[in-house]
Motif scaffolding. Sequence first.
Motif, PDB file in Angstrom:
ATOM      1  N   ALA A  61      10.435   3.822   1.582  1.00 56.20           N
ATOM      2  CA  ALA A  61      11.214   4.928   0.872  1.00 56.20           C
ATOM      3  C   ALA A  61      11.891   5.767   1.934  1.00 56.20           C
ATOM      4  CB  ALA A  61      10.542   5.780  -0.109  1.00 56.20           C
ATOM      5  N   GLU A  62      11.380   6.021   2.958  1.00 59.05           N
ATOM      6  CA  GLU A  62      11.939   6.711   3.973  1.00 59.05           C
ATOM      7  C   GLU A  62      12.914   5.990   4.636  1.00 59.05           C
ATOM      8  OE1 GLU A  62      12.839   9.820   6.641  1.00 59.05           O
ATOM      9  OE2 GLU A  62      11.586   9.875   4.875  1.00 59.05           O
ATOM     10  N   SER A  63      12.821   4.600   4.759  1.00 53.82           N
ATOM     11  CA  SER A  63      14.078   3.884   5.417  1.00 53.82           C
ATOM     12  C   SER A  63      15.093   3.704   4.508  1.00 53.82           C
ATOM     13  CB  SER A  63      13.552   2.659   6.010  1.00 53.82           C
ATOM     14  OG  SER A  63      12.967   1.773   4.989  1.00 53.82           O
ATOM     15  N   GLU A  64      14.958   3.833   3.209  1.00 47.42           N
ATOM     16  CA  GLU A  64      16.055   3.600   2.446  1.00 47.42           C
ATOM     17  C   GLU A  64      16.782   4.878   2.367  1.00 47.42           C
ATOM     18  OE1 GLU A  64      14.809   2.578  -1.584  1.00 47.42           O
ATOM     19  OE2 GLU A  64      13.609   0.646  -0.820  1.00 47.42           O
ATOM     20  N   ARG A  65      16.052   5.862   2.292  1.00 47.52           N
ATOM     21  CA  ARG A  65      16.806   7.196   2.440  1.00 47.52           C
ATOM     22  C   ARG A  65      17.717   7.781   3.514  1.00 47.52           C
ATOM     23  NH1 ARG A  65      16.402  12.269   4.535  1.00 47.52           N
ATOM     24  NH2 ARG A  65      14.541  11.895   5.845  1.00 47.52           N
TER      25      ARG A  65
ATOM     26  N   CYS B 208       0.933  -1.158  -0.010  1.00 47.64           N
ATOM     27  CA  CYS B 208      -0.154   0.080   0.086  1.00 47.64           C
ATOM     28  C   CYS B 208       0.903   1.275   0.019  1.00 47.64           C
ATOM     29  CB  CYS B 208      -0.925   0.154   1.220  1.00 47.64           C
ATOM     30  SG  CYS B 208      -0.172  -0.017   2.601  1.00 47.64           S
ATOM     31  N   ASP B 209       0.229   2.198  -0.358  1.00 44.69           N
ATOM     32  CA  ASP B 209       1.120   3.402  -0.373  1.00 44.69           C
ATOM     33  C   ASP B 209       1.681   3.794   0.920  1.00 44.69           C
ATOM     34  OD1 ASP B 209       0.311   4.073  -2.904  1.00 44.69           O
ATOM     35  OD2 ASP B 209      -1.549   5.232  -2.332  1.00 44.69           O
ATOM     36  N   LYS B 210       1.072   3.883   2.088  1.00 48.56           N
ATOM     37  CA  LYS B 210       1.664   4.019   3.424  1.00 48.56           C
ATOM     38  C   LYS B 210       2.826   3.227   3.757  1.00 48.56           C
ATOM     39  CE  LYS B 210       0.565   4.134   8.249  1.00 48.56           C
ATOM     40  NZ  LYS B 210      -0.287   3.787   9.439  1.00 48.56           N
ATOM     41  N   ARG B 211       2.706   1.787   3.322  1.00 45.48           N
ATOM     42  CA  ARG B 211       4.190   1.179   3.313  1.00 45.48           C
ATOM     43  C   ARG B 211       5.134   1.573   2.323  1.00 45.48           C
ATOM     44  NH1 ARG B 211       6.523  -3.080   6.278  1.00 45.48           N
ATOM     45  NH2 ARG B 211       7.624  -4.368   4.990  1.00 45.48           N
ATOM     46  N   LYS B 212       4.848   2.051   1.153  1.00 44.99           N
ATOM     47  CA  LYS B 212       5.742   2.294   0.081  1.00 44.99           C
ATOM     48  C   LYS B 212       6.671   3.716   0.686  1.00 44.99           C
ATOM     49  CE  LYS B 212       3.636   0.557  -3.948  1.00 44.99           C
ATOM     50  NZ  LYS B 212       2.659   1.164  -5.290  1.00 44.99           N
ATOM     51  N   ARG B 213       5.795   4.621   1.350  1.00 42.39           N
ATOM     52  CA  ARG B 213       6.487   5.659   1.885  1.00 42.39           C
ATOM     53  C   ARG B 213       7.560   5.388   3.042  1.00 42.39           C
ATOM     54  NH1 ARG B 213       1.030   8.690   1.772  1.00 42.39           N
ATOM     55  NH2 ARG B 213       0.562   7.343   3.674  1.00 42.39           N
ATOM     56  N   ARG B 214       6.858   4.302   3.891  1.00 43.21           N
ATOM     57  CA  ARG B 214       7.894   4.026   4.969  1.00 43.21           C
ATOM     58  C   ARG B 214       9.130   3.325   4.242  1.00 43.21           C
ATOM     59  NH1 ARG B 214       3.390   1.372   8.486  1.00 43.21           N
ATOM     60  NH2 ARG B 214       3.892  -0.168   7.218  1.00 43.21           N
TER      61      ARG B 214
END
Length: 74
Positions: free
Chosen positions: A60-64, A52-58
């Motif tokens: 991406a944030e952890s990769e950043r 889901c979008d929420k999981r994708k944001r998390r």
Amino acid sequence: MMSTFIAAFVVLLLFFLLMSVGYIIKRKAVEGSCGGLGVLGIEKACDCDDPCDKRKRRMAESEREAKLNQNRII
């Protein structure tokens, strides 16, 4: 009826008290003993093909954050 409720409440309170004493003494969190999702062959909590979008944001944030920590000088 009320005595049953009070007895159940006291037993539950005693249980939580004993668990907290065990935590204070051992400094170890309460954990499961069956292996959880690892036993079922699931390596992560979200085993979706398309998260889901929420999981994708998390993610991406952890990769950043990982890239920032990897390239940090100090």
